[in-house]
Design an enzyme around this catalytic site. Structure first.
Site, mmCIF file in Angstrom:
data_model
loop_
_atom_site.group_PDB
_atom_site.id
_atom_site.type_symbol
_atom_site.label_atom_id
_atom_site.label_comp_id
_atom_site.label_asym_id
_atom_site.label_seq_id
_atom_site.Cartn_x
_atom_site.Cartn_y
_atom_site.Cartn_z
ATOM 1 C CE1 TYR A 47 -3.608 -2.548 0.200
ATOM 2 C CE2 TYR A 47 -2.737 -3.165 2.344
ATOM 3 C CZ TYR A 47 -3.591 -3.396 1.286
ATOM 4 O OH TYR A 47 -4.432 -4.487 1.326
ATOM 5 C CB SER A 115 -5.090 -5.292 6.088
ATOM 6 O OG SER A 115 -5.838 -5.725 4.982
ATOM 7 C CE1 TYR A 116 -1.530 -9.876 0.153
ATOM 8 C CE2 TYR A 116 0.605 -8.917 0.630
ATOM 9 C CZ TYR A 116 -0.163 -9.853 -0.029
ATOM 10 O OH TYR A 116 0.442 -10.775 -0.847
ATOM 11 C CD1 TRP A 162 -7.488 -5.098 -1.165
ATOM 12 C CD2 TRP A 162 -7.171 -7.247 -1.712
ATOM 13 N NE1 TRP A 162 -6.220 -5.449 -0.771
ATOM 14 C CE2 TRP A 162 -6.000 -6.757 -1.099
ATOM 15 C CE3 TRP A 162 -7.207 -8.568 -2.145
ATOM 16 C CZ2 TRP A 162 -4.862 -7.561 -0.903
ATOM 17 C CZ3 TRP A 162 -6.085 -9.369 -1.957
ATOM 18 C CH2 TRP A 162 -4.935 -8.866 -1.343
ATOM 19 C CG ASP A 239 -11.057 -8.141 9.869
ATOM 20 O OD1 ASP A 239 -11.350 -8.071 8.656
ATOM 21 O OD2 ASP A 239 -9.908 -8.013 10.293
ATOM 22 C CG HIS A 276 -10.210 -5.041 7.217
ATOM 23 N ND1 HIS A 276 -9.679 -6.268 7.533
ATOM 24 C CD2 HIS A 276 -9.387 -4.531 6.263
ATOM 25 C CE1 HIS A 276 -8.600 -6.493 6.814
ATOM 26 N NE2 HIS A 276 -8.397 -5.447 6.039
#
Length: 572
Positions: A47, A115-116, A162, A239, A276
């Site tokens: 990101y 997240s990622y 996504w 989430d 999330h």
């Protein structure tokens, strides 16, 4: 090297080569004193982690750490092609190997992010680099199949846009696809084409709708068992990728030699009432001031371990901390599921017309004794699906008023009478459903609901089963015989929730929950690639022979609070 007003030294767009000669872009922030080596905090992200002043990194520098942020391969300034989940174990190892060799690194590395960015930490932990000592991933789970599928139905609302969008290198001026409209089209296997973003990995995901070798190759299940790092895990009841965090936690804490490990023994898990991300508010209900937490325990966990100290979380009553919604309190627990759980079935019943909240469906604590087969039916129409309203997600998630959903004739509603005392439900919720369909395949979506005294119904948790996967998600699908009654075991997710006195426990059953989950076309063809659709009549059975029931993990009231002591670290 740049000097940021003497608060840090910076190395911008450093190129780190992976074993296959791909260059990862990194920004490094170092404390002013060049004579020392430092523990390092790493954020490995898809990101846009590089190129701008990183305020979060500078905070770590002020704490006495070096900080490095890196773009995943194929993202922003890094070379190569980004395919989600595929290269991170090897790339994370190579990145950590380069960091450990730098003169400004003292050999102790931690990682942070959600997240990622949490996934890349799991990848690094699975890779086993000896310099990695602690990680603090949030909003993530280790089992990838459950990130894209639930009960065999594909998760669409967030994951489609996504995944496909992340594989594209596009300019900021390029128009974004209209995902709301794309999700309404069929089949899902062509979503990338509708978006104008060719994505072979998306087509692979749609093609592999059960837990086969494709998913076992790209999962972390079992790989964290041998890791030696300390894990500070955080996730949320709402989430969209949080349902399997307890499985990951159990894998780690039940691994061989866990209690004697130098760092791994400090592993802990905190689960809150968010969406999330930690403190990410979702839904229409307010959980009170204790719902929001500080980052202090996380910062102390990383800082202490990297400096050879015991983290303060080691002084907690236990390593698992959950937020009990409804009671709106944090509580420590020793295990998951809770050892004191009373697995309590509540049986479906009706006069044959449980459709809508005005129907005659009920829940009872006793089995239906009559052998006469009572049934409820509804018509499931993929052209007019039951819309998603709350639950796990990103935006429009959490607990939401279900009144409009319960007006639909294709939603069956079963309710207990008002409770005469509080009832806590903490753990995995399951549904044993006896059902048939007029079609060779059908979805059965189940929702646990709390009905407030004023009549407002709010979802607590939900699940779905695509009936072709009734034999197991790791088995090849088997179609239904129209009109044949099948026993279906449905995972209705995990929760920790206090149903208060005067409230009613309710179950909703429908044939869809869209766009959270993909539509079942009812044709018997593979849903991800079938363009045809047809209506189907779904029938639910409840009798002494077919005892359809919801099984709730009820926690006895006298012992519901294992540790009433307030957790000062975990709350503001």
């Amino acid at each position: 090297m740049r000097n940021l007003s003497c608060e840090a030294r910076s190395l911008i767009n450093v190129r780190v080569k992976t074993r296959d000669k791909i260059e990862l872009a990194c920004d490094v922030y170092l404390p002013p004193d060049e004579s020392r080596a430092y523990p390092v905090i790493v954020s490995f992200s898809p990101y846009n982690a590089t190129g701008g002043r990183n305020e979060g990194g500078l905070v770590w520098v002020r704490r006495g750490f070096a900080y490095l942020s890196a773009d995943c391969r194929g993202r922003f300034k890094s070379g190569g092609v980004f395919t989600p989940w595929v290269n991170e174990i090897a790339d994370a190892y190579d990145l950590l190997d380069w960091i450990a060799a730098q003169k400004w690194c003292n050999g102790n590395i931690g990682m942070v992010g959600g997240s990622y960015v949490g996934f890349t930490q799991l990848a690094a932990a699975a890779g086993g680099h000896p310099a990695l000592k602690a990680v603090a991933p949030s909003a993530i789970q280790s089992e990838l199949y459950s990130t894209y599928y639930s009960g065999g139905a594909q998760a669409l609302a967030f994951m489609a846009g996504w995944h496909i969008g992340m594989t594209q290198r596009r300019a900021a001026t390029d128009p974004s696809p209209n995902w709301e409209e794309i999700l309404k089209k069929s089949p899902p296997s062509k979503f990338d084409e509708y978006a104008g973003i060719p994505c072979p990995s998306w087509k692979d995901i749609v093609a592999h709708d059960h837990h086969d070798a494709y998913w076992r190759k790209n999962t972390f299940e079992g790989r964290l068992r041998g890791s030696k790092v300390g894990f500070f895990l955080q996730n949320s009841w709402y989430d969209h990728i949080g349902a399997k965090v307890f499985s990951m936690f159990n894998e780690i804490v039940n691994s061989p030699g866990f209690s004697k490990s130098a760092l791994k023994k400090y592993t802990c898990l905190r689960v809150g009432p968010w969406g999330h991300g930690v403190n990410m508010k979702e839904g229409e209900l307010d959980y009170g001031p204790e719902a929001m937490v500080t980052e202090d325990p996380e910062v102390d966990f990383l800082s202490s371990i990297l400096q050879g100290k015991k983290p303060r979380t080691a002084q907690n009553p236990s390593r698992l901390q959950i937020f009990v919604m409804g009671e709106n309190k944090w509580r420590f627990e020793d295990e998951w599921p809770l050892a004191r759980t009373e697995w309590t079935p509540f049986y479906l019943g009706s006069g044959g017309h449980a459709n809508t909240s005005n129907g005659d469906g009920w829940l009872g604590r006793d089995k239906v004794e009559t052998k006469k087969c009572a049934t409820d039916s509804f018509v499931s129409d993929p052209e007019n699906p039951v819309p998603t309203c709350g639950g796990r997600g990103v935006g429009n998630a959490g607990q939401r008023n279900q009144s409009e959903i319960e007006k639909r004739n294709d939603v069956l509603v079963y309710s207990l009478p008002p409770l005469t005392e509080d009832m806590e439900v903490t753990g995995p919720v399951t549904m044993k459903l006896f059902a048939s369909s007029s079609s060779p395949d059908a979805d059965f979506a189940v929702k646990l609901v709390d009905v407030f005294p004023d009549g407002r119904p709010f979802n607590v948790c939900d699940g779905i089963l695509r009936a072709r996967f009734r034999g197991g998600l790791d088995k090849k699908p088997e179609l239904m015989r129209p009109g044949t009654v099948y026993e279906l075991d449905i995972d209705v997710d995990v929760t920790s929730y206090l149903f208060k006195r005067g409230h009613r426990v309710r179950i909703e059953i429908a044939g869809s929950n869209f766009p959270h989950y993909s539509l079942n076309p009812h044709t018997g063809q593979k849903p991800g690639s079938d363009t045809g659709m047809q209506k189907a009549t779904q029938t639910i059975y409840h009798s002494s022979e077919y005892s359809s029931c919801i099984i709730l993990p009820v926690i006895p009231a006298a012992r519901s609070c294992r540790n009433p002591k307030k957790n000062e670290e975990g709350t503001k």
